[in-house]
Structures are given as C-alpha cells and as structure tokens.
Design a protein around this motif. Sequence first.
Motif, PDB file in Angstrom:
ATOM      1  N   VAL A  95       1.039  -7.880   3.161  1.00  0.00           N
ATOM      2  CA  VAL A  95       2.170  -7.061   2.691  1.00  0.00           C
ATOM      3  C   VAL A  95       1.655  -5.971   1.750  1.00  0.00           C
ATOM      4  O   VAL A  95       0.968  -6.269   0.774  1.00  0.00           O
ATOM      5  CB  VAL A  95       3.208  -7.927   1.941  1.00  0.00           C
ATOM      6  CG1 VAL A  95       4.395  -7.073   1.506  1.00  0.00           C
ATOM      7  CG2 VAL A  95       3.662  -9.090   2.803  1.00  0.00           C
ATOM      8  N   CYS A  96       1.993  -4.741   2.085  1.00  0.00           N
ATOM      9  CA  CYS A  96       1.690  -3.635   1.161  1.00  0.00           C
ATOM     10  C   CYS A  96       3.038  -3.142   0.641  1.00  0.00           C
ATOM     11  O   CYS A  96       3.768  -2.446   1.339  1.00  0.00           O
ATOM     12  CB  CYS A  96       0.952  -2.533   1.901  1.00  0.00           C
ATOM     13  SG  CYS A  96       0.524  -1.164   0.835  1.00  0.00           S
ATOM     14  N   PRO A  97       3.401  -3.546  -0.584  1.00  0.00           N
ATOM     15  CA  PRO A  97       4.745  -3.230  -1.072  1.00  0.00           C
ATOM     16  C   PRO A  97       4.899  -1.756  -1.467  1.00  0.00           C
ATOM     17  O   PRO A  97       3.907  -1.035  -1.590  1.00  0.00           O
ATOM     18  CB  PRO A  97       4.894  -4.121  -2.297  1.00  0.00           C
ATOM     19  CG  PRO A  97       3.519  -4.391  -2.757  1.00  0.00           C
ATOM     20  CD  PRO A  97       2.622  -4.307  -1.575  1.00  0.00           C
ATOM     21  N   GLU A  99       5.977  -0.569  -4.355  1.00  0.00           N
ATOM     22  CA  GLU A  99       5.376  -0.305  -5.660  1.00  0.00           C
ATOM     23  C   GLU A  99       3.855  -0.431  -5.517  1.00  0.00           C
ATOM     24  O   GLU A  99       3.382  -1.199  -4.702  1.00  0.00           O
ATOM     25  CB  GLU A  99       5.828  -1.336  -6.709  1.00  0.00           C
ATOM     26  CG  GLU A  99       7.309  -1.624  -6.746  1.00  0.00           C
ATOM     27  CD  GLU A  99       7.682  -2.800  -5.852  1.00  0.00           C
ATOM     28  OE1 GLU A  99       6.800  -3.451  -5.278  1.00  0.00           O
ATOM     29  OE2 GLU A  99       8.891  -3.048  -5.728  1.00  0.00           O
ATOM     30  N   SER A 101       1.430  -2.163  -6.501  1.00  0.00           N
ATOM     31  CA  SER A 101       1.201  -3.403  -7.241  1.00  0.00           C
ATOM     32  C   SER A 101      -0.248  -3.840  -7.160  1.00  0.00           C
ATOM     33  O   SER A 101      -0.633  -4.575  -6.253  1.00  0.00           O
ATOM     34  CB  SER A 101       2.104  -4.504  -6.691  1.00  0.00           C
ATOM     35  OG  SER A 101       3.428  -4.084  -6.719  1.00  0.00           O
ATOM     36  N   ILE A 102      -1.034  -3.360  -8.098  1.00  0.00           N
ATOM     37  CA  ILE A 102      -2.400  -3.883  -8.205  1.00  0.00           C
ATOM     38  C   ILE A 102      -2.655  -4.218  -9.671  1.00  0.00           C
ATOM     39  O   ILE A 102      -2.019  -3.667 -10.557  1.00  0.00           O
ATOM     40  CB  ILE A 102      -3.462  -2.910  -7.648  1.00  0.00           C
ATOM     41  CG1 ILE A 102      -3.617  -1.663  -8.518  1.00  0.00           C
ATOM     42  CG2 ILE A 102      -3.132  -2.497  -6.228  1.00  0.00           C
ATOM     43  CD1 ILE A 102      -4.760  -0.769  -8.058  1.00  0.00           C
ATOM     44  N   PHE A 103      -3.547  -5.157  -9.884  1.00  0.00           N
ATOM     45  CA  PHE A 103      -3.808  -5.588 -11.260  1.00  0.00           C
ATOM     46  C   PHE A 103      -4.620  -4.508 -11.980  1.00  0.00           C
ATOM     47  O   PHE A 103      -5.755  -4.219 -11.578  1.00  0.00           O
ATOM     48  CB  PHE A 103      -4.539  -6.928 -11.273  1.00  0.00           C
ATOM     49  CG  PHE A 103      -3.644  -8.058 -10.863  1.00  0.00           C
ATOM     50  CD1 PHE A 103      -2.782  -8.638 -11.779  1.00  0.00           C
ATOM     51  CD2 PHE A 103      -3.623  -8.510  -9.553  1.00  0.00           C
ATOM     52  CE1 PHE A 103      -1.930  -9.665 -11.402  1.00  0.00           C
ATOM     53  CE2 PHE A 103      -2.772  -9.531  -9.162  1.00  0.00           C
ATOM     54  CZ  PHE A 103      -1.916 -10.105 -10.093  1.00  0.00           C
ATOM     55  N   LEU A 114      -9.544 -10.951  -5.014  1.00  0.00           N
ATOM     56  CA  LEU A 114      -8.552 -11.923  -5.497  1.00  0.00           C
ATOM     57  C   LEU A 114      -7.616 -12.335  -4.360  1.00  0.00           C
ATOM     58  O   LEU A 114      -7.366 -13.536  -4.162  1.00  0.00           O
ATOM     59  CB  LEU A 114      -7.739 -11.319  -6.650  1.00  0.00           C
ATOM     60  CG  LEU A 114      -6.506 -12.114  -7.093  1.00  0.00           C
ATOM     61  CD1 LEU A 114      -6.914 -13.460  -7.707  1.00  0.00           C
ATOM     62  CD2 LEU A 114      -5.672 -11.332  -8.104  1.00  0.00           C
ATOM     63  N   PHE A 115      -7.136 -11.358  -3.606  1.00  0.00           N
ATOM     64  CA  PHE A 115      -6.195 -11.698  -2.542  1.00  0.00           C
ATOM     65  C   PHE A 115      -6.876 -12.449  -1.398  1.00  0.00           C
ATOM     66  O   PHE A 115      -6.252 -13.297  -0.757  1.00  0.00           O
ATOM     67  CB  PHE A 115      -5.422 -10.454  -2.081  1.00  0.00           C
ATOM     68  CG  PHE A 115      -4.253 -10.202  -2.986  1.00  0.00           C
ATOM     69  CD1 PHE A 115      -4.449  -9.756  -4.293  1.00  0.00           C
ATOM     70  CD2 PHE A 115      -2.960 -10.497  -2.586  1.00  0.00           C
ATOM     71  CE1 PHE A 115      -3.387  -9.598  -5.171  1.00  0.00           C
ATOM     72  CE2 PHE A 115      -1.882 -10.343  -3.449  1.00  0.00           C
ATOM     73  CZ  PHE A 115      -2.100  -9.894  -4.746  1.00  0.00           C
ATOM     74  N   SER A 159      -4.111  -1.074  -2.644  1.00  0.00           N
ATOM     75  CA  SER A 159      -2.983  -1.954  -2.333  1.00  0.00           C
ATOM     76  C   SER A 159      -2.980  -2.322  -0.846  1.00  0.00           C
ATOM     77  O   SER A 159      -2.739  -3.472  -0.473  1.00  0.00           O
ATOM     78  CB  SER A 159      -1.682  -1.232  -2.721  1.00  0.00           C
ATOM     79  OG  SER A 159      -0.578  -2.045  -2.479  1.00  0.00           O
ATOM     80  N   LEU A 160      -3.301  -1.337  -0.019  1.00  0.00           N
ATOM     81  CA  LEU A 160      -3.368  -1.590   1.427  1.00  0.00           C
ATOM     82  C   LEU A 160      -4.529  -2.530   1.746  1.00  0.00           C
ATOM     83  O   LEU A 160      -4.393  -3.458   2.558  1.00  0.00           O
ATOM     84  CB  LEU A 160      -3.520  -0.249   2.158  1.00  0.00           C
ATOM     85  CG  LEU A 160      -3.547  -0.299   3.681  1.00  0.00           C
ATOM     86  CD1 LEU A 160      -2.264  -0.920   4.244  1.00  0.00           C
ATOM     87  CD2 LEU A 160      -3.721   1.110   4.259  1.00  0.00           C
ATOM     88  N   MET A 162      -5.703  -4.808  -0.139  1.00  0.00           N
ATOM     89  CA  MET A 162      -5.308  -6.164  -0.550  1.00  0.00           C
ATOM     90  C   MET A 162      -4.460  -6.830   0.535  1.00  0.00           C
ATOM     91  O   MET A 162      -4.534  -8.044   0.742  1.00  0.00           O
ATOM     92  CB  MET A 162      -4.518  -6.101  -1.870  1.00  0.00           C
ATOM     93  CG  MET A 162      -5.374  -5.760  -3.083  1.00  0.00           C
ATOM     94  SD  MET A 162      -4.429  -5.000  -4.428  1.00  0.00           S
ATOM     95  CE  MET A 162      -3.538  -6.394  -5.069  1.00  0.00           C
ATOM     96  N   ALA A 163      -3.650  -6.026   1.212  1.00  0.00           N
ATOM     97  CA  ALA A 163      -2.788  -6.576   2.269  1.00  0.00           C
ATOM     98  C   ALA A 163      -3.584  -6.936   3.514  1.00  0.00           C
ATOM     99  O   ALA A 163      -3.162  -7.774   4.307  1.00  0.00           O
ATOM    100  CB  ALA A 163      -1.698  -5.568   2.617  1.00  0.00           C
TER     101      ALA A 163
ATOM    102  N   LYS B 216       5.825  -4.983 -12.533  1.00  0.00           N
ATOM    103  CA  LYS B 216       4.962  -4.224 -11.634  1.00  0.00           C
ATOM    104  C   LYS B 216       4.935  -4.784 -10.216  1.00  0.00           C
ATOM    105  O   LYS B 216       4.194  -4.293  -9.371  1.00  0.00           O
ATOM    106  CB  LYS B 216       3.548  -4.190 -12.198  1.00  0.00           C
ATOM    107  CG  LYS B 216       3.434  -3.334 -13.445  1.00  0.00           C
ATOM    108  CD  LYS B 216       2.006  -3.217 -13.909  1.00  0.00           C
ATOM    109  CE  LYS B 216       1.927  -2.210 -15.045  1.00  0.00           C
ATOM    110  NZ  LYS B 216       0.639  -2.226 -15.720  1.00  0.00           N
ATOM    111  N   LEU B 218       3.717  -7.576  -9.318  1.00  0.00           N
ATOM    112  CA  LEU B 218       2.490  -8.331  -9.046  1.00  0.00           C
ATOM    113  C   LEU B 218       2.772  -9.795  -8.723  1.00  0.00           C
ATOM    114  O   LEU B 218       2.092 -10.399  -7.897  1.00  0.00           O
ATOM    115  CB  LEU B 218       1.549  -8.226 -10.253  1.00  0.00           C
ATOM    116  CG  LEU B 218       0.969  -6.823 -10.471  1.00  0.00           C
ATOM    117  CD1 LEU B 218       0.385  -6.669 -11.864  1.00  0.00           C
ATOM    118  CD2 LEU B 218      -0.095  -6.533  -9.429  1.00  0.00           C
ATOM    119  N   ARG B 221       3.893  -9.964  -5.280  1.00  0.00           N
ATOM    120  CA  ARG B 221       2.742  -9.758  -4.406  1.00  0.00           C
ATOM    121  C   ARG B 221       1.976 -11.071  -4.222  1.00  0.00           C
ATOM    122  O   ARG B 221       1.514 -11.387  -3.127  1.00  0.00           O
ATOM    123  CB  ARG B 221       1.858  -8.692  -5.043  1.00  0.00           C
ATOM    124  CG  ARG B 221       0.728  -8.285  -4.208  1.00  0.00           C
ATOM    125  CD  ARG B 221       0.654  -6.821  -3.989  1.00  0.00           C
ATOM    126  NE  ARG B 221       0.040  -6.612  -2.696  1.00  0.00           N
ATOM    127  CZ  ARG B 221      -0.550  -5.509  -2.327  1.00  0.00           C
ATOM    128  NH1 ARG B 221      -0.546  -4.482  -3.122  1.00  0.00           N
ATOM    129  NH2 ARG B 221      -1.098  -5.412  -1.132  1.00  0.00           N
TER     130      ARG B 221
END
Lengths: 262, 380
Positions: A95-97, A99, A101-103, A114-115, A159-160, A162-163, B216, B218, B221
């Motif tokens: 899933v690439c949301p 937002e 959303s990355i740390f 991590l993912f 982000s992509l 990570m997905a 965020k 996260l 996610r």
Amino acid sequence: MMARETLIHGQEINGAGGIVIDGLVKRYGDIVAVDHLCLTIEKGEFFALLGPNGAGKTTTIKVLCGLLNPTSGNVSIGGFDVQGEMGKIKQNIGVCPQESSIFPYLTGKENVELFGELHGLPKAILKDRVSGILGKLFLEDHAGRIAQKYSGGLTKRVSLAMALVNDPAFLFLDEPTVAMDPQSRRAIWEYLKELKARGKTIVLTTHYMEEAEHLADRIGIIDRGKLIALGTPPQLMEANGCKNFEDVFIKLTGRDMRKEEV
Amino acid sequence: MNAKRLYALVKKDLKSTFRNPATLFMVIIFPLVLTLAFGLSFGAIGARMEQTYDVGVIDNDATTYSWSRDFTASIDANEMLNVVQYSDISIAQRDLAEGKIDAIIAIPANFGNACQSFVDDPSDPASWTNTSLVLALDSGSMIITQTLPPVLYQVLLETLVPGASSASLPVSLGLPSLVSAEKRSQFDYMAPGLYAFAGIFLIMIVAETFVEQKEKGLLKRINVTPATAADVIGSQAISNLVLAAMQAGVILGISTAVGFRPDVGVDAYFMVFIMSMVFSLCAVGCGLITATLSKNTGMATGLSFVFIIPLIFLGTFVLVPSDVGQLVPSYYFTDAVTSLFLRGAPVGSSTVMLDLAVLVAVSAGLFLAGVLLYKKLGSK
C-alpha cells in the motif's frame, strides 16, 4: 441506482484470484462515502479509480487494505475476505498511501528495510530486494540520508518502495505520483508497467488523467460513492464522444468544485 | 507478537529517538544536564559516603578504675570507629544533630565499678554492679542504627573478656535515642529522586510518538503489514525499557562523578536498574492514555503534564509528606532508591520489596489500562 460493472463493461469478469467488491457501503454517520459499489478487478489487471475530491476513492482503498471496516457489502482479495481473513491478505498486499507516510528519522533505505522486516523477509532476500527497488526507483544516491530532509517527490518514491518491498501480488497506490517532477513520474510509470508485466494486480487512484490513461487497463470513475463509469480508456472516450480523457471525466462528474474527501 | 517484527520495530523506535534532537534531549540530555547541575549546585563534589563512623564519647566514670579509658581506647582501635572525646553532652548532641559525628556514647559514673565487679567474679552475676551505657545515633542512616549498637557491644565485650564472642555482662547498652543528622549534602537526598524524574518524561515521548505516528499515517501504514497492534505497543514497551536503563546509567554515572557514591553493593545498583525499567512501563501506560486523549502532537505534549507534574512533585526529589506521595508510583521508586542508597537497606529488605511490589502492580495496571484504552479508542 446501483452501478454494476457488467452494465457498462458489457461482459462478466472472472474475479477469482482478483479483487471482488460486492455492494460495498461505507458510511460516516449520515455521510455515505461509498454507496453500493460493485466492482471486480481481475488478477494481473492495472485498474485506475478516478473521481473528484470526496468521491470515495481513498475510502474504497482503505476498505480494501483493511484500514476501514465496511458498513455493509463484501470485499475479497485473492479469494480472501477482508473482514475475516485480513491476516492472509496483508501478506500479499503493498500500500502506498496518499499521505507521504515514511519515518522521518530513518534513512530511506531503513524505511524500506523496516517494511521488509515487518513482512518477515529473510535477511539475504531483504538485502537484494531493497537494493533492487532502490535502484529501480533511482533512490540509491539518497537512500543513506535521513528521510526528514527529503523533497516531496523523493518521499513519495521511498513510500512507493516501502509498498513494493514484499513483492506483493496486489498493489494499492493512492495518488502515488503527487509532488513528483515529470521525470520522476515517467520513471515511476515505467516501473509500474514493468510490475504489471510481471503479473501484479494494481489499483491506482490519481487526479492525473493522462496517468490513468497511460497506465490502466481499465478505469472506473466514482462520484459521490457510486461507480458512474467503467471501461478501457478508448471505450470510455468513445462512449462519451470525447477526444481526451479529461473531457470524459469533466463530462461525467461536472464542473463544480467538490468538498475534500471525508 | 512476533519476535522478528518486534526487533524491527524496537530498532526503528530507538533509532528515531536518538536521531530526533527533541526526544534525545528529553530522554538523555535533560537528565544528564539536570543531574550535573544539581550535583554541582547542591554540593556533592568531594563528599563521600562514610566507611568509618565518628563516635562521640562522654566519659562520666567517677571511679578510680581505668575501664572507661580502656573501653574508649578499644572503640578507637576498631577500624570502623573513630573516637571524638567530649566533656559536654550538649556540645556532643549539637554535633550529632549537625552530622559532625554519627553517634554518642555516654559512659556512666559507676562504669568502672561495674566492669571491676565482673572481672572479680565473672561467674556470679549476683555480685555484679549493673549499669547501662547511654547511646544516641544518627537516625538518617540505617547502617548506623543497625550496625553500631552490636559493634559497640562487641567492643565492650572484647575490652572485658578478650577473645570472647559472647558473654553476659553487667554493662548493657541502653536503647539508642535516634537523632536526625544533616550531614549529607542536599544533592545526596535529591539523587535518588532523579532516577524517577528522568523516567517520568518518557510519558511525553511515548504520547508524542504515538500521536505523531497517527497524524502522519505511519501507524496505518504499519497496520497494512502483518505487524499487529501488540507488536507496535510491545516494541514501544521494550524500547522504553532500554531507554529507562540508559537513563539510569546516565544518572548513575553523572551523580557518581559529582560525588554521590553510596557505599552499597552491585545488587543495589542492579535493583535500581530493574526498578527504572519497571517504572518505564508505568510511563508507557500513561503515555498511551495521553495519546488516546490527544488529537494532535501539541495536545499530547500539554496533556502529558497532567501525569508528569504530580509524579514529579509528589514522588521525586521534591520533599513532600510521604502520605501524599504514596498516591503516585514515582514515590515508591524514589523511596526504594533512597532506602537502598541512603538508608543502607539490603535489596531483600521488606521496605525495598514492598516498594517494588507496589511499583510493579501500579506500573502493570497503568500499562494495561493504557494498552486497552489505546486499542479501543486511540488507534481510530
């Protein structure tokens, strides 16, 4: 009236192994975000879900990912029900949301790793997978930097990544190319086409009409929670007598500005 | 919970903490600077916890025998004890109250007769002249109150019956009167509270972390991966255990450097580390409750002070009546560290064990409450 894809597409689609949405309703109090949505996305299909702001695209994606429970209706992914078998589904989705959303205090590479680790990838596979994806998305030069300092486009690419790190069979991309420059966007398109060629089922939401037209096998247009059009880009342009896809979109959804999504 | 996923999330949490200047400051730099500042300001440098004890001796013996002088010499010869002679009891009492000496022993007027009657006929108690030594001790140290009376009695026995390990004597030690001395520096009394003080700020870190991750997207996610809510909360608990242990290490190191060196064994330090980690669970619980009630990071920061303020003011280095302090878990942590470091209580003593039991129970309760509340309302 309930919009069924078969009324528009003209033929039944075999949803086995793909994504089947049957009568999906999602309400937030009195607001109906998704209204009896029926849709089947074939395994290996690249499907674009378009609609104005607040149409119900992101809500639909969230239900598909298990982030929201449907008010009613059934949804299955790869033959597994989202309400009872989400554990099995999570192994096979990326899933690439919307937002970014990355740390922020991990590097790009650490975010992707991590993912991979959360998906239980063995170390050796993870290492190869991460370096492969970082290369495909032109992230090698930035992967060692703390993500907080990334530009919007770079953040989206991480982000992509990570997905994609778990090599998912089903990929949900919610406006993945927002904030990217044209070069980055083209690079992402090429990679998504490669993924499609490898048999991935991809669901994309976007506000870029040319993106949907360029990438998608079929496009569904959703407005006020209802599916109002479905077909291949040429079919939809022909059916609506338009020469480009943006005209189709405006013709079907109107010129009025919409409220933001719920 | 899955061990590999937990490890990955703990790694992420710790890296994020140490790379974020704001959290690094709150978790490590703030306690470090505070301990250093307090240590320098409140004067622990150069002070050391005692290993020998000064005993004020007032010799009132009116007899011609030399027993009182022999007894005084024996006290002075003991490697634990130093004799400070006084002729005026009021001066000795003042010095004890000010912490200049640790104990007073007043030798009674008939001491020589009592000792001589014993030596003349040790087997006939009926012929002895009985008397009693008057003792006053510094009540601030458990080592002094527990150790000095038997040591002094042993010295007396050695004086009268060299080589004996036990015997009935005509001279008894009177019940010691306990005097509160003020010998230690102010920092010595503050240092135990600093361990809890540092841990309290983990509440803010946990609350801000969860709310920021929620804001965020996260957490969502992570929710679309096979990781479970238990993995996420478990990783927070573990990473905060690690942070708490590091905080305890920082405070121990700095307070030692500035002169707070309690004369206790490794087991006492180990117990302090254990209690720091138990207390961190309490902080995670309060942090989760705060995160549940907060709509944004700013609100989480503000709301966390609802927990932080009472925990600091009722349970750390701020001196409040103990019955009020007993309302907050930090009190039990500080009390246990004080017992171990200042009062010389053994690790297995009932005071320390009771404090530990209360701390474990309250921390576990708050942690569970935080987890349940957050899972029910906060993750939405």
